[in-house]
Motif scaffolding. Sequence first.
Motif, PDB file in Angstrom:
ATOM      1  N   ARG A 158      48.519   5.935  74.057  1.00  0.00           N
ATOM      2  CA  ARG A 158      49.281   5.321  72.959  1.00  0.00           C
ATOM      3  C   ARG A 158      50.711   5.855  72.947  1.00  0.00           C
ATOM      4  N   LEU A 159      50.829   7.136  73.205  1.00  0.00           N
ATOM      5  CA  LEU A 159      52.168   7.745  73.277  1.00  0.00           C
ATOM      6  C   LEU A 159      52.961   7.138  74.446  1.00  0.00           C
ATOM      7  N   GLU A 160      52.278   7.020  75.579  1.00  0.00           N
ATOM      8  CA  GLU A 160      52.914   6.485  76.793  1.00  0.00           C
ATOM      9  C   GLU A 160      53.385   5.044  76.572  1.00  0.00           C
ATOM     10  N   HIS A 161      52.591   4.283  75.812  1.00  0.00           N
ATOM     11  CA  HIS A 161      52.944   2.886  75.561  1.00  0.00           C
ATOM     12  C   HIS A 161      54.274   2.803  74.802  1.00  0.00           C
ATOM     13  N   THR A 162      54.447   3.681  73.833  1.00  0.00           N
ATOM     14  CA  THR A 162      55.675   3.676  73.035  1.00  0.00           C
ATOM     15  C   THR A 162      56.813   4.380  73.771  1.00  0.00           C
ATOM     16  N   MET A 163      56.463   5.453  74.474  1.00  0.00           N
ATOM     17  CA  MET A 163      57.489   6.245  75.161  1.00  0.00           C
ATOM     18  C   MET A 163      57.095   6.412  76.627  1.00  0.00           C
ATOM     19  N   PRO A 164      57.405   5.409  77.467  1.00  0.00           N
ATOM     20  CA  PRO A 164      56.999   5.489  78.877  1.00  0.00           C
ATOM     21  C   PRO A 164      57.544   6.758  79.542  1.00  0.00           C
ATOM     22  N   GLY A 165      56.703   7.394  80.349  1.00  0.00           N
ATOM     23  CA  GLY A 165      57.133   8.609  81.043  1.00  0.00           C
ATOM     24  C   GLY A 165      56.723   9.881  80.321  1.00  0.00           C
ATOM     25  N   SER A 166      56.096   9.731  79.128  1.00  0.00           N
ATOM     26  CA  SER A 166      55.736  10.922  78.340  1.00  0.00           C
ATOM     27  C   SER A 166      54.737  11.814  79.064  1.00  0.00           C
ATOM     28  N   LYS A 167      53.727  11.196  79.681  1.00  0.00           N
ATOM     29  CA  LYS A 167      52.682  12.012  80.336  1.00  0.00           C
ATOM     30  C   LYS A 167      53.274  12.829  81.482  1.00  0.00           C
ATOM     31  N   LEU A 168      54.112  12.163  82.275  1.00  0.00           N
ATOM     32  CA  LEU A 168      54.703  12.853  83.426  1.00  0.00           C
ATOM     33  C   LEU A 168      55.583  14.006  82.942  1.00  0.00           C
ATOM     34  N   ALA A 169      56.371  13.756  81.896  1.00  0.00           N
ATOM     35  CA  ALA A 169      57.250  14.810  81.372  1.00  0.00           C
ATOM     36  C   ALA A 169      56.422  15.948  80.774  1.00  0.00           C
ATOM     37  N   PHE A 170      55.353  15.611  80.064  1.00  0.00           N
ATOM     38  CA  PHE A 170      54.499  16.623  79.431  1.00  0.00           C
ATOM     39  C   PHE A 170      53.974  17.600  80.491  1.00  0.00           C
ATOM     40  N   VAL A 171      53.439  17.037  81.575  1.00  0.00           N
ATOM     41  CA  VAL A 171      52.830  17.893  82.610  1.00  0.00           C
ATOM     42  C   VAL A 171      53.892  18.607  83.444  1.00  0.00           C
ATOM     43  N   THR A 172      54.897  17.878  83.899  1.00  0.00           N
ATOM     44  CA  THR A 172      55.862  18.526  84.806  1.00  0.00           C
ATOM     45  C   THR A 172      56.753  19.529  84.056  1.00  0.00           C
ATOM     46  N   ASP A 173      57.117  19.219  82.800  1.00  0.00           N
ATOM     47  CA  ASP A 173      57.918  20.197  82.030  1.00  0.00           C
ATOM     48  C   ASP A 173      57.099  21.433  81.700  1.00  0.00           C
ATOM     49  N   PHE A 174      55.796  21.235  81.442  1.00  0.00           N
ATOM     50  CA  PHE A 174      54.937  22.408  81.206  1.00  0.00           C
ATOM     51  C   PHE A 174      54.946  23.304  82.448  1.00  0.00           C
ATOM     52  N   LEU A 175      54.735  22.695  83.607  1.00  0.00           N
ATOM     53  CA  LEU A 175      54.650  23.500  84.834  1.00  0.00           C
ATOM     54  C   LEU A 175      55.974  24.209  85.125  1.00  0.00           C
ATOM     55  N   ARG A 176      57.066  23.514  84.869  1.00  0.00           N
ATOM     56  CA  ARG A 176      58.391  24.069  85.205  1.00  0.00           C
ATOM     57  C   ARG A 176      58.854  25.097  84.180  1.00  0.00           C
ATOM     58  N   ARG A 177      58.674  24.758  82.877  1.00  0.00           N
ATOM     59  CA  ARG A 177      59.278  25.612  81.849  1.00  0.00           C
ATOM     60  C   ARG A 177      58.308  26.558  81.160  1.00  0.00           C
ATOM     61  N   ALA A 178      57.102  26.078  80.876  1.00  0.00           N
ATOM     62  CA  ALA A 178      56.205  26.888  80.044  1.00  0.00           C
ATOM     63  C   ALA A 178      55.205  27.706  80.870  1.00  0.00           C
ATOM     64  N   HIS A 179      54.719  27.133  81.973  1.00  0.00           N
ATOM     65  CA  HIS A 179      53.666  27.829  82.704  1.00  0.00           C
ATOM     66  C   HIS A 179      54.035  29.258  83.104  1.00  0.00           C
ATOM     67  N   PRO A 180      55.298  29.494  83.541  1.00  0.00           N
ATOM     68  CA  PRO A 180      55.645  30.871  83.927  1.00  0.00           C
ATOM     69  C   PRO A 180      55.485  31.885  82.782  1.00  0.00           C
ATOM     70  N   LEU A 181      55.411  31.389  81.531  1.00  0.00           N
ATOM     71  CA  LEU A 181      55.269  32.308  80.393  1.00  0.00           C
ATOM     72  C   LEU A 181      53.828  32.776  80.181  1.00  0.00           C
ATOM     73  N   PHE A 182      52.903  32.080  80.826  1.00  0.00           N
ATOM     74  CA  PHE A 182      51.496  32.451  80.667  1.00  0.00           C
ATOM     75  C   PHE A 182      51.046  33.266  81.870  1.00  0.00           C
ATOM     76  N   ASN A 183      50.621  34.481  81.612  1.00  0.00           N
ATOM     77  CA  ASN A 183      50.177  35.325  82.717  1.00  0.00           C
ATOM     78  C   ASN A 183      48.673  35.244  82.874  1.00  0.00           C
ATOM     79  N   ALA A 184      48.242  34.866  84.085  1.00  0.00           N
ATOM     80  CA  ALA A 184      46.796  34.810  84.328  1.00  0.00           C
ATOM     81  C   ALA A 184      46.253  36.229  84.407  1.00  0.00           C
ATOM     82  N   ALA A 185      45.147  36.462  83.701  1.00  0.00           N
ATOM     83  CA  ALA A 185      44.490  37.767  83.835  1.00  0.00           C
ATOM     84  C   ALA A 185      43.919  37.831  85.247  1.00  0.00           C
ATOM     85  N   PRO A 186      44.186  38.910  85.973  1.00  0.00           N
ATOM     86  CA  PRO A 186      43.686  38.951  87.348  1.00  0.00           C
ATOM     87  C   PRO A 186      42.163  38.924  87.374  1.00  0.00           C
ATOM     88  N   ASP A 187      41.601  38.146  88.324  1.00  0.00           N
ATOM     89  CA  ASP A 187      40.146  38.100  88.490  1.00  0.00           C
ATOM     90  C   ASP A 187      39.714  39.357  89.219  1.00  0.00           C
TER      91      ASP A 187
END
Length: 308
Positions: free
Chosen positions: A241-270
Amino acid sequence: MKCRRCTAKATVQLRSHNAAFCRGCFLFFFQRNVERSIEREHMFTRDERVLVAVSGGKDSLALWDTLIELGYQTEGLYLGLGIGAYSSASQAKTERFATDHGVALHVVPLEDEADGLAIPEVAAATRRQPCAACGTFKRHYFDRAARDGGFDVLATGHNLDDEAARLLGNVLHWQLPYLAKQQPVLLPTHPRFVRKVRPLFRTSEYESATYAFLRGIDYVVEECPNAHGATQLVYKDLLNRLEHTMPGSKLAFVTDFLRRAHPLFNAAPDAGLGECERCGMPSAGELCGYCRLVAEVERRRHATAAHS
Ligand code: SF4
Ligand SMILES: [Zn+2]
Ligand SMILES: [Zn+2]
């Protein structure tokens, strides 16, 4: 509407990319996007052997077809989940694809394996949701097949819609360890694991369905009967529904997370991953998740037999 690449009459419109393509240029665009994802994320090279987990659906078969077209070394893995007509139809379509393309396919029917347990039996015996048991079984058999076959990497057909829905679920519940692990490439944390990659993470479900259709791939259209009511579908509906109103939202959500936010989350080492006493696969405890589940089925069956 004209094709963005060659100006011929366009047949595919991609609102998320603000572009339209003719058949040939869409296929080129799709394959090039997958190749770019593979190269940019250092997923694998043409010298490495890739095991592609295929379900008979549009995404995994579109992925396999693309990797073959791009000249990667691939073999397929089909896990027979034992889910009635859905499993029979998806196995038949996967086998037909492999035969038509002259590529090797490894078929692992769960009911024929040592533990002889298909998903419906495990779910019924442990009173779990089928998808919870299915996830544990898939992880175990995918890891084991990749290791036993000496593959360098395991590729799955998770697409942009899957990634966006997973991300939304993880954010809604602030699942920090899961957010840390939400990446298109997961490096092995034990010598018996192989690298796991998701080359379609930037490719939408609509794009893979269109690709499969235009390439004449005969895929299983029906969803697994257990998919109905899954929380993931609620998230996908919201995102659509979001994508229908704002095309490109899903791609931006995932790629911006990976680029900007993911580095802030540190994986606990296995740290300290040992080996499962029963199957030998990597495990944090004495038994891996798969063997714990199988042991639970055995316990409950014995208890039922003792009371009857
Ligand atoms: S919907 Fe659930 S049971 Fe069906 S294949 Fe997917 S994870 Fe497995
Ligand atoms: Zn064109
Ligand atoms: Zn085990």
